[in-house]
Design an enzyme around this catalytic site. Sequence first.
Site, PDB file in Angstrom:
ATOM      1  N   LYS A 132      -5.145   5.694  13.114  1.00 28.05           N
ATOM      2  CA  LYS A 132      -6.613   5.011  13.048  1.00 28.05           C
ATOM      3  C   LYS A 132      -7.574   6.160  13.485  1.00 28.05           C
ATOM      4  O   LYS A 132      -8.706   6.179  12.782  1.00 28.05           O
ATOM      5  CB  LYS A 132      -6.747   4.071  14.233  1.00 28.05           C
ATOM      6  CG  LYS A 132      -5.894   2.761  14.004  1.00 28.05           C
ATOM      7  CD  LYS A 132      -6.343   1.972  12.530  1.00 28.05           C
ATOM      8  CE  LYS A 132      -5.651   0.780  12.291  1.00 28.05           C
ATOM      9  NZ  LYS A 132      -6.084   0.212  11.289  1.00 28.05           N
ATOM     10  N   SER A 154      -9.888   0.818  14.614  1.00 27.98           N
ATOM     11  CA  SER A 154      -9.477   0.362  15.667  1.00 27.98           C
ATOM     12  C   SER A 154     -10.115   0.959  16.868  1.00 27.98           C
ATOM     13  O   SER A 154     -10.179   2.312  16.639  1.00 27.98           O
ATOM     14  CB  SER A 154      -7.885   0.216  16.030  1.00 27.98           C
ATOM     15  OG  SER A 154      -7.398   0.027  17.439  1.00 27.98           O
ATOM     16  N   TYR A 194       0.073   4.676  15.861  1.00 30.75           N
ATOM     17  CA  TYR A 194      -1.232   3.712  15.466  1.00 30.75           C
ATOM     18  C   TYR A 194      -2.318   4.508  15.777  1.00 30.75           C
ATOM     19  O   TYR A 194      -3.497   4.604  14.901  1.00 30.75           O
ATOM     20  CB  TYR A 194      -0.908   2.249  16.062  1.00 30.75           C
ATOM     21  CG  TYR A 194      -1.933   1.398  15.941  1.00 30.75           C
ATOM     22  CD1 TYR A 194      -1.767   0.720  15.006  1.00 30.75           C
ATOM     23  CD2 TYR A 194      -3.108   1.228  16.666  1.00 30.75           C
ATOM     24  CE1 TYR A 194      -3.017  -0.193  14.450  1.00 30.75           C
ATOM     25  CE2 TYR A 194      -3.919   0.197  16.696  1.00 30.75           C
ATOM     26  CZ  TYR A 194      -3.810  -0.516  15.127  1.00 30.75           C
ATOM     27  OH  TYR A 194      -4.684  -1.504  15.178  1.00 30.75           O
ATOM     28  N   ALA A 206      -3.204   7.672  16.050  1.00 25.92           N
ATOM     29  CA  ALA A 206      -3.321   8.667  15.217  1.00 25.92           C
ATOM     30  C   ALA A 206      -3.730   8.459  13.952  1.00 25.92           C
ATOM     31  O   ALA A 206      -4.529   8.817  13.216  1.00 25.92           O
ATOM     32  CB  ALA A 206      -1.937   9.777  15.212  1.00 25.92           C
ATOM     33  N   VAL A 226       0.823  -1.305  -0.054  1.00 23.93           N
ATOM     34  CA  VAL A 226      -0.079  -0.006  -0.083  1.00 23.93           C
ATOM     35  C   VAL A 226       0.880   1.314  -0.053  1.00 23.93           C
ATOM     36  O   VAL A 226       0.299   2.338  -0.181  1.00 23.93           O
ATOM     37  CB  VAL A 226      -0.943  -0.092   1.308  1.00 23.93           C
ATOM     38  CG1 VAL A 226      -2.159  -0.890   1.126  1.00 23.93           C
ATOM     39  CG2 VAL A 226      -0.281  -0.060   2.545  1.00 23.93           C
TER      40      VAL A 226
HETATM   41  N1  LIG Z   1      -5.534  -7.837  15.698  1.00 25.29           N
HETATM   42  C1  LIG Z   1      -6.530  -6.777  16.368  1.00 25.29           C
HETATM   43  O1  LIG Z   1      -7.009  -7.109  17.636  1.00 25.29           O
HETATM   44  C2  LIG Z   1      -6.983  -5.467  15.846  1.00 25.29           C
HETATM   45  C3  LIG Z   1      -7.745  -4.635  16.497  1.00 25.29           C
HETATM   46  C4  LIG Z   1      -8.189  -3.471  15.893  1.00 25.29           C
HETATM   47  C5  LIG Z   1      -7.749  -3.321  14.625  1.00 25.29           C
HETATM   48  N2  LIG Z   1      -7.082  -4.010  13.959  1.00 25.29           N
HETATM   49  C6  LIG Z   1      -6.848  -3.744  12.540  1.00 25.29           C
HETATM   50  O2  LIG Z   1      -7.147  -4.773  11.759  1.00 25.29           O
HETATM   51  C7  LIG Z   1      -6.137  -4.893  10.551  1.00 25.29           C
HETATM   52  C8  LIG Z   1      -5.517  -6.231  10.204  1.00 25.29           C
HETATM   53  O3  LIG Z   1      -4.651  -6.696  11.536  1.00 25.29           O
HETATM   54  P1  LIG Z   1      -4.220  -8.175  11.886  1.00 25.29           P
HETATM   55  O4  LIG Z   1      -4.260  -8.097  13.402  1.00 25.29           O
HETATM   56  O5  LIG Z   1      -5.184  -8.928  11.102  1.00 25.29           O
HETATM   57  O6  LIG Z   1      -2.736  -8.058  11.441  1.00 25.29           O
HETATM   58  P2  LIG Z   1      -1.996  -9.054  10.786  1.00 25.29           P
HETATM   59  O7  LIG Z   1      -2.415 -10.634  11.009  1.00 25.29           O
HETATM   60  O8  LIG Z   1      -0.700  -8.875  11.000  1.00 25.29           O
HETATM   61  O9  LIG Z   1      -2.292  -8.984   9.130  1.00 25.29           O
HETATM   62  C9  LIG Z   1      -1.829  -7.704   8.344  1.00 25.29           C
HETATM   63  C10 LIG Z   1      -1.915  -7.679   6.885  1.00 25.29           C
HETATM   64  O10 LIG Z   1      -1.559  -6.563   6.457  1.00 25.29           O
HETATM   65  C11 LIG Z   1      -0.699  -6.804   5.209  1.00 25.29           C
HETATM   66  N3  LIG Z   1       0.379  -5.774   5.150  1.00 25.29           N
HETATM   67  C12 LIG Z   1       1.306  -5.471   6.057  1.00 25.29           C
HETATM   68  N4  LIG Z   1       2.037  -4.302   5.355  1.00 25.29           N
HETATM   69  C13 LIG Z   1       1.230  -4.065   4.148  1.00 25.29           C
HETATM   70  C14 LIG Z   1       1.572  -3.341   3.045  1.00 25.29           C
HETATM   71  N5  LIG Z   1       2.560  -2.332   3.444  1.00 25.29           N
HETATM   72  N6  LIG Z   1       0.964  -3.369   2.020  1.00 25.29           N
HETATM   73  C15 LIG Z   1      -0.069  -4.175   1.720  1.00 25.29           C
HETATM   74  N7  LIG Z   1      -0.295  -5.191   2.666  1.00 25.29           N
HETATM   75  C16 LIG Z   1       0.324  -5.163   3.808  1.00 25.29           C
HETATM   76  C17 LIG Z   1      -0.014  -8.289   5.698  1.00 25.29           C
HETATM   77  O11 LIG Z   1       0.531  -9.021   4.636  1.00 25.29           O
HETATM   78  P3  LIG Z   1       2.257  -8.834   4.241  1.00 25.29           P
HETATM   79  O12 LIG Z   1       3.039  -8.945   5.432  1.00 25.29           O
HETATM   80  O13 LIG Z   1       2.230 -10.216   3.291  1.00 25.29           O
HETATM   81  O14 LIG Z   1       2.167  -7.542   3.572  1.00 25.29           O
HETATM   82  C18 LIG Z   1      -1.181  -8.924   6.370  1.00 25.29           C
HETATM   83  O15 LIG Z   1      -1.976  -9.432   5.249  1.00 25.29           O
HETATM   84  C19 LIG Z   1      -5.006  -3.770  10.829  1.00 25.29           C
HETATM   85  O16 LIG Z   1      -5.610  -2.395   9.990  1.00 25.29           O
HETATM   86  C20 LIG Z   1      -4.967  -3.691  12.440  1.00 25.29           C
HETATM   87  O17 LIG Z   1      -4.805  -2.298  12.516  1.00 25.29           O
HETATM   88  C21 LIG Z   1      -6.457  -5.264  14.445  1.00 25.29           C
END
Ligand SMILES: NC(=O)c1ccc[n+]([C@@H]2O[C@H](COP(=O)([O-])OP(=O)(O)OC[C@H]3O[C@@H](n4cnc5c(N)ncnc54)[C@H](OP(=O)(O)O)[C@@H]3O)[C@@H](O)[C@H]2O)c1
Length: 272
Positions: free
Chosen positions: A179, A162, A175, A177, A84
């Site tokens: 979100k 988030s 993070y 800021a 991205v």
């Molecule tokens: N887990 C939680 O409790 C939680 C809570 C609130 C919000 N969120 C939000 O939910 C979303 C997903 O988080 P998650 O916990 O599922 O994390 P995750 O398992 O680490 O997944 C992140 C995904 O983003 C991809 N990614 C990372 N950098 C990228 C880039 N520069 N370009 C394209 N893709 C990229 C990663 O794949 P690659 O490494 O292959 O690029 C992976 O598919 C995020 O926006 C996070 O802030 C998560």
Amino acid sequence: MKTFMIPDESPLRMEDYSHTPVTVSGKRAIVVGGTSGIGQALALGLAADGADVIATSRSEDKVDETATLLEDRGAETARITCDVTDRDSLELVRERAEELFGGVDIVVASQGAISRETVLGVDDDDWEFVTDVALDGVRRVTQTFAPAMAEDGGGSIINISSLSARLSMANLPAYSAAKGGVEAFTRASAKELAPDVRVNAIAPGFFITPQNADTYAEGTEKRARIDKRTPLGRVGEREELIGAAIYLSSDAASFVTGEVLTVDGGFATSAL
Ligand SMILES: NC(=O)c1ccc[n+]([C@@H]2O[C@H](COP(=O)([O-])OP(=O)(O)OC[C@H]3O[C@@H](n4cnc5c(N)ncnc54)[C@H](OP(=O)(O)O)[C@@H]3O)[C@@H](O)[C@H]2O)c1
């Protein structure tokens, strides 16, 4: 006529109180950051409901694994990476989807980046790394896909936010800021892109994914505090976000835009 306007002959105009089904069957979706954690669950959930889905991220291996899981669920898909922070790579995903599906109806921006620093200690590199992926990444995704969606009759964008957009969490200034910016950008996009493209956000509470598996592991003090404060008494399962994504991207949400849907077991509503 735009997709999200109710036509005169629509059953919704009849007084039988029938409603548009909550389904994405037959729609075409892109999930950016769709190869791990929450994004992967959403990609697979959309596919299981009958959508064709491309799940994309930087890693070829993860893209390939997820594409196989999508095919197992009957979806048409493509194996294509993107970053991205690189607008051209997003453009290639859009072109691939155009060739394969003839267009895109649903875009989910679920890419993640995090850095644990203090407000006074976070340096420019950490700040820029997180905001470039989490906030500017959402902007680039919207700018890449929204014009074609609008031209093609409309669509739905879902940005993953988030609780940290609203609640202060220690050592997450960049993070948080980013979100907060994602939610504000979601509202700005909803206004500007209406009526063709609806833009909403989902704010997940605590879900165990590779991003946070160590920090919130069972048995840790942090996990105990989360479970205690959450009215439903536990962290979420990734699958529990699928219904929210299907609803927001289905025609049943035809009058919903600029909204942030919180899925957190009640955490944000609970003080003590
Ligand atoms: N887990 C939680 O409790 C939680 C809570 C609130 C919000 N969120 C939000 O939910 C979303 C997903 O988080 P998650 O916990 O599922 O994390 P995750 O398992 O680490 O997944 C992140 C995904 O983003 C991809 N990614 C990372 N950098 C990228 C880039 N520069 N370009 C394209 N893709 C990229 C990663 O794949 P690659 O490494 O292959 O690029 C992976 O598919 C995020 O926006 C996070 O802030 C998560």
